[in-house]
Design an enzyme around this catalytic site. Structure first.
Site, PDB file in Angstrom:
ATOM      1  N   CYS A   1      34.607  32.994  33.564  1.00 37.17           N
ATOM      2  CA  CYS A   1      36.058  33.138  33.537  1.00 37.17           C
ATOM      3  C   CYS A   1      36.705  31.749  33.581  1.00 37.17           C
ATOM      4  O   CYS A   1      36.400  30.947  34.467  1.00 37.17           O
ATOM      5  CB  CYS A   1      36.479  33.975  34.737  1.00 37.17           C
ATOM      6  SG  CYS A   1      38.225  33.885  35.142  1.00 37.17           S
ATOM      7  N   GLU A   2      37.570  31.481  32.638  1.00 38.07           N
ATOM      8  CA  GLU A   2      38.203  30.164  32.591  1.00 38.07           C
ATOM      9  C   GLU A   2      39.251  29.975  33.687  1.00 38.07           C
ATOM     10  O   GLU A   2      39.705  28.872  33.910  1.00 38.07           O
ATOM     11  CB  GLU A   2      38.829  29.915  31.218  1.00 38.07           C
ATOM     12  CG  GLU A   2      39.994  30.794  30.868  1.00 38.07           C
ATOM     13  CD  GLU A   2      40.517  30.545  29.463  1.00 38.07           C
ATOM     14  OE1 GLU A   2      41.726  30.735  29.261  1.00 38.07           O
ATOM     15  OE2 GLU A   2      39.740  30.167  28.571  1.00 38.07           O
ATOM     16  N   HIS A   3      39.604  31.052  34.364  1.00 33.73           N
ATOM     17  CA  HIS A   3      40.606  30.950  35.417  1.00 33.73           C
ATOM     18  C   HIS A   3      40.014  30.637  36.784  1.00 33.73           C
ATOM     19  O   HIS A   3      40.677  30.016  37.619  1.00 33.73           O
ATOM     20  CB  HIS A   3      41.419  32.246  35.508  1.00 33.73           C
ATOM     21  CG  HIS A   3      42.099  32.583  34.231  1.00 33.73           C
ATOM     22  ND1 HIS A   3      42.017  33.832  33.653  1.00 33.73           N
ATOM     23  CD2 HIS A   3      42.841  31.827  33.382  1.00 33.73           C
ATOM     24  CE1 HIS A   3      42.699  33.832  32.520  1.00 33.73           C
ATOM     25  NE2 HIS A   3      43.206  32.635  32.341  1.00 33.73           N
ATOM     26  N   HIS A   4      38.772  31.085  37.036  1.00 36.10           N
ATOM     27  CA  HIS A   4      38.172  30.903  38.360  1.00 36.10           C
ATOM     28  C   HIS A   4      36.786  30.266  38.313  1.00 36.10           C
ATOM     29  O   HIS A   4      36.185  30.051  39.364  1.00 36.10           O
ATOM     30  CB  HIS A   4      38.066  32.257  39.078  1.00 36.10           C
ATOM     31  CG  HIS A   4      39.374  32.940  39.249  1.00 36.10           C
ATOM     32  ND1 HIS A   4      39.826  33.909  38.386  1.00 36.10           N
ATOM     33  CD2 HIS A   4      40.359  32.769  40.167  1.00 36.10           C
ATOM     34  CE1 HIS A   4      41.012  34.322  38.768  1.00 36.10           C
ATOM     35  NE2 HIS A   4      41.371  33.645  39.845  1.00 36.10           N
TER      36      HIS A   4
ATOM     37  N   GLN B   1      37.511  37.315  28.213  1.00 43.83           N
ATOM     38  CA  GLN B   1      36.710  38.281  27.450  1.00 43.83           C
ATOM     39  C   GLN B   1      37.383  38.681  26.142  1.00 43.83           C
ATOM     40  O   GLN B   1      36.713  38.883  25.133  1.00 43.83           O
ATOM     41  CB  GLN B   1      36.433  39.505  28.322  1.00 43.83           C
ATOM     42  CG  GLN B   1      35.536  40.533  27.665  1.00 43.83           C
ATOM     43  CD  GLN B   1      35.175  41.653  28.606  1.00 43.83           C
ATOM     44  OE1 GLN B   1      35.016  41.446  29.798  1.00 43.83           O
ATOM     45  NE2 GLN B   1      35.051  42.857  28.073  1.00 43.83           N
TER      46      GLN B   1
ATOM     47  N   HIS C   1      33.623  41.227  35.967  1.00 38.74           N
ATOM     48  CA  HIS C   1      34.196  39.912  36.230  1.00 38.74           C
ATOM     49  C   HIS C   1      34.104  39.596  37.716  1.00 38.74           C
ATOM     50  O   HIS C   1      34.732  40.269  38.539  1.00 38.74           O
ATOM     51  CB  HIS C   1      35.660  39.875  35.768  1.00 38.74           C
ATOM     52  CG  HIS C   1      35.796  39.928  34.286  1.00 38.74           C
ATOM     53  ND1 HIS C   1      36.327  38.888  33.570  1.00 38.74           N
ATOM     54  CD2 HIS C   1      35.448  40.875  33.379  1.00 38.74           C
ATOM     55  CE1 HIS C   1      36.308  39.194  32.274  1.00 38.74           C
ATOM     56  NE2 HIS C   1      35.778  40.400  32.143  1.00 38.74           N
TER      57      HIS C   1
ATOM     58  N   CYS D   1      35.432  37.346  39.346  1.00 40.17           N
ATOM     59  CA  CYS D   1      36.725  36.990  39.932  1.00 40.17           C
ATOM     60  C   CYS D   1      37.421  38.220  40.508  1.00 40.17           C
ATOM     61  O   CYS D   1      38.311  38.091  41.349  1.00 40.17           O
ATOM     62  CB  CYS D   1      37.614  36.271  38.919  1.00 40.17           C
ATOM     63  SG  CYS D   1      37.936  37.204  37.410  1.00 40.17           S
TER      64      CYS D   1
END
Length: 190
Positions: free
Chosen positions: A80-83, A121, A149, A151
């Site tokens: 995940c590019e956010h976490h 995704q 995920h 996250c």
């Protein structure tokens, strides 16, 4: 932007260990920064390849085959590019050939090549489908990804066992109801 060195990456991991409250010089952690940097090199190997290149070698001798080609249950490991937490699941990839096919291992390599990058995704699903459509020029393409995920399962809302399902359908797999139903039936085992 210059790519940081292995030494830079290891120093960053040491900072994170300290930030978490531990001592990066204690016996169990002393080699951890190097191990993490090496594992990240493998986990993010998708930046070192162009997954579309895997599709360039095709076979024209298909013996008149003109039905769906579907490869199911390709293991997906992404982040995940956010976490920066793992996204794990399965991809199902299919296409309706237009006089040529590709080796089935290449479909898995395309999935892995795009997955080994930081992303969401939805983008991963689209990238895989569009690469197959652009390079193979089939009558249609279908990609479905079902993934968990971390996250969401390890932090935040803690919804263990939840799966995100995304799809990208192109050409006749999107537009022809019978072909769409056949593809989705094959993916879902109906």
């Amino acid at each position: 932007m210059a790519k940081p060195t292995q030494t830079d990456a290891e120093a960053a991991v040491r900072v994170l260990i300290e930030w978490a409250g531990d001592d990066p010089n204690r016996e169990g952690l002393v080699d951890t920064p190097a191990r993490v940097a090496r594992s990240y090199r493998e986990l993010f190997a998708g930046y070192d390849v162009d997954p579309r290149d895997y599709l360039k070698r095709t076979f024209d001798e298909v013996g008149g085959y003109d039905e769906l080609v579907v490869l199911k249950d390709i293991r997906v490991v992404s982040f995940c590019e956010h976490h920066l937490l793992p996204v794990t699941g399965r991809a199902h990839v299919g296409y309706l050939p237009n006089k040529r096919v590709v080796g089935i291992s290449k479909l898995a390599r395309v999935v892995h090549g795009f997955a080994r990058r930081l992303q969401i995704q939805e983008k991963l699903t689209a990238e895989i489908a569009e690469a197959i459509q652009d390079i193979l020029e089939p009558q249609g393409v279908g990609v479905v990804i079902e993934a968990e995920h971390s996250c969401m399962t390890l932090r935040g809302v803690n919804t263990t066992g939840s799966l995100l399902t995304t799809s990208r359908l192109l050409g006749v797999i999107r537009d022809d109801p019978r072909t769409r139903e056949e593809f989705l039936g094959m993916v879902h085992g109906k």
